[in-house]
Structures are given as C-alpha cells and as structure tokens.
Design an enzyme around this catalytic site. Structure first.
Site: not given
Length: 417
Positions: A117, A125
């Site tokens: 999306c 991370d």
C-alpha cells in the site's frame, strides 16, 4: 480492470459471516517455515495477499495443499531457496515476514525490501535492529535485506510499536538459543493469534496480549492445527455499513472481545450493539452522530478503521475530527469522498468532517485497501450510482465483499475484468 458498481439501496438487513483475519493469516502462513512438519490451518481467507504468500512459500520450496479454499496444509520440509524475490515482495509488504522464520531455521535469508500500500514509509528498521541484537549479520544491498547467523536470545526494546516487527522477531526467537524478551511489543489480537499457533507448534512464549513477550528458544518446532481468528477489520467495516445505512445486521464468526474501541465508537454514534462469544448484532435506528477519534496501537482505535469511520462521519449529524497518528499519507480517500459531496477539511494528520444530508454517486478511485472500503461504504448511501475503480486494492483484504453486502440488501456488482 475490475470495478464495483454501487447504487444506494436503503438499510442493510440480515446476517453476514466474517472471514478469517488477513493480518493473522499472513504471519501464520509464514510460520510454517519454522518446521519440517505439516501445519494445518482452517478459516484462512481467500484473498489476493494470501495467494501471494502461497506463491512466495512455494517459490522457496514449501509444499502448500488446499483442497478447500479456506483450509491449508503447509510443509516446509523441502525448502531449498531462502530468498524472497522482488517480483513477489513488491506487491505485498507482509512478505518481509519470511525473514525471521527463514533466518531462524536455515541460518540465512535474503528478502527484498517490501512494496504494498502507498500509505507511508513503514520502515523495516525495527525488524533489522531486533535480529541484529539476536546475533544476525545483516547487510542491505541491491534492494535486499540479507541476513546470516545463528540466533541467540536477547532483550529487544522496540523504538516504536510495530505489528510485523513484533511478529518477525517473535517467530525468529522461537528457535534462538536462550531466552528472548521483546519489550514494547505490539498487543494486537493478530500477534496473539500467531503466538497461540506457535505455542501449539511447541514454542514457549509467555506474556501473550501484553507489550512484553518472553520467548524461550527451543531446538525444533513441530506440526500443529490452528483456526485463524476472525477478521476484526472486516467485521468493523460491515458494522459501519450497517450504521451508515441505518440498518440491522448480525455478524457471525465475529469476536467482540477484539473490537472494544470500534464498538465503543459505533455506540457513541448511536448504534445499539449486542454481542455473544462469536456474534455481534448492530441496530442503527437513526442517522449516525459524528464521532471524533485518534488512531493508536491496540487496544486503542485501529488505523485500519479510520477511513470507514470517516465515510460514516461524512453523512453523520454534526462535526467529527479524526487524527491519524500511525501512518502518514493515510487520507488519500479524502479527495474522492469530496468528489461525492463530502465536506472534509484536512490539516496535517487531522481531518475534520462536517456531516451532509446526502452524498451523490460518482466515479472514484481506490488508492489503498482501507480507502477503497470507505468509498464502497459511501456508495451504499449516495444518491445515484457510484463506480469504484482499482478494486484490486479491495481484494487484498476483503473476501467477496460484493457478495456479502449484496446478500444483506446492497445493490452492488463487480464489472469489467
């Protein structure tokens, strides 16, 4: 390209059966990589993202059997490729969920950085930081996260609440040497459903449903059987449809215990809600009242229901405000709703709606999964006909939405293709 054609047709009335949760099914499918034994799953939704995950696992060498569209048997005994390629990952962000289990079992994994999306950066991370804390050597090159090493238990404090990050580290920790503690873990019911399945497979996870998960690593996991939890976002979407049309709906295979914030806001809007262990009933006898809300991690109001409640606020009595704190760029449905006659002011991550008596049908374009759902809901109450384009977004998260809505009185059909 397929579209949905919707004509406002009055109150929705009847029963709808809620499908299994996409956001629980995807990590649980990936958990099959943790064992050479067979994982049997039921209540798996028939969705584009599920099919993409199936292709991804098969591409890695896993065997995926599905005699019934909602039942899967998965065996990762013959996995020979620990790489998740860009061609599949680019269409679905959840593909990153193969990273943790593949690394934990095989000692190496290479996963393309994800797509999906267009609602913000959603960086990985925290996944990388957690796996590195557990001893993995990780590099990012040529668009891939490449990880190697034998994982060891560690204390991981996540800088932000991340559902997929929690799930990836949870799966990885099940086969790590020693004990792993995940602090600031996501508390979403889908994370708990994954943990329940992993424990059935022989994992030793405690703290389920809290923000502190403790995982004692084991040498191996075994096969199991598990029913995927009901989809609380699909259930919430149908309840909002009932409220907007001043209808009367009963949802089957729905768990009210997972939906407190959603049900509270519907009641605030004027809906009469009743619920049992596996059903929820809604009766909306009058025009909804506008509600104000702020999206936050579970158990607060979910970002995945923000667009649907905005659609309701558009035709509700009064002024409502919606503050989006989870993702940036998640108001892309606003211009489309305005094209239908909505009055919405956006300032940063705050959207203020001024309820109007009627929306008018228009041709609108879906930009992401939940935005497309809000446009369908708006079409249910608009004068005239609404065409929702680019519904491949919708098919990523809703199983046969036009059939389910049509069965309770909506005038909706799929065209094109």
């Amino acid at each position: 390209m397929e579209k949905l054609k919707i004509t406002g047709n009055g109150p929705l009335k009847g029963d709808i059966t809620v499908s299994g949760a996409k956001n629980a099914a995807l990590p649980i499918l990936c958990a099959s990589l943790l064992t050479a034994d067979t994982l049997r799953l039921t209540n798996v939704p028939q969705l584009r993202d599920v099919m993409t995950t199936q292709k991804l696992l098969q591409g890695m060498g896993a065997r995926v059997m599905t005699d019934n569209v909602h039942e899967f048997e998965l065996s990762a005994a013959q996995v020979s490729d620990t790489c998740a390629p860009y061609e599949l990952v680019k269409t679905m962000r959840a593909s990153i969920l193969v990273l943790g289990p593949t690394l934990a079992r095989f000692g190496e994994a290479s996963v393309s950085l994800p797509g999906g999306c267009a609602i913000g950066s959603r960086p990985v991370d925290q996944h990388i930081k957690g796996l590195a804390a557990m001893g993995a050597d990780i590099v990012i090159e040529h668009g891939y996260v490449k990880a190697r090493g034998r994982l060891k238990g560690a204390r991981v404090v996540m800088d932000m609440v991340t559902v997929t990050g929690t799930e990836n580290l949870l799966m990885a920790a099940t086969l790590a040497d020693g004990t792993t503690v995940l602090e600031n873990a996501a508390r979403e019911p889908e994370v708990t459903d994954l943990a329940v399945c992993l424990n059935k497979m022989g994992a030793r996870i405690s703290g389920l449903g809290t923000d502190r998960l403790v995982i004692e690593g084991v040498e191996r996991l075994h096969g199991a059987e598990h029913a995927v939890m009901p989809d609380r976002i699909e259930a919430g979407t149908f309840l909002v449809a009932g409220a907007m049309t001043q209808g009367k709906l009963v949802l089957r295979n729905a768990r009210a215990a997972d939906m407190g914030a959603i049900l509270d806001k519907l009641a605030e809007a004027g809906a009469v809600i009743e619920a049992g262990d596996d059903w929820i009933a809604l009766d909306m006898p009058q025009r909804p009242r506008a509600v104000s809300l702020r999206t936050l991690p579970y158990p607060a109001f979910p970002t995945d229901m923000q667009a649907q409640f905005m659609a309701m606020n558009c035709i509700a009595e009064g002024v409502g405000s919606i503050k989006e704190t989870i993702f940036e760029n998640r108001f892309m449905h606003v211009p489309e709703l305005i094209r239908m006659g909505a009055r919405i002011d956006v300032e940063g991550n705050l959207a203020t709606t001024h309820g109007v008596n009627k929306l008018s049908g228009a041709t609108v374009m879906a930009t992401d999964l939940r935005a497309s759902a809000s446009l369908v809901l708006a079409g249910l109450v608009a004068d005239g006909t609404t065409i929702v384009d680019r519904i491949y977004h919708l098919d990523r998260g809703y199983e046969h939405i036009e059939r389910k809505l049509g069965a309770v009185g909506a005038q909706i059909e799929r065209t094109g293709g």
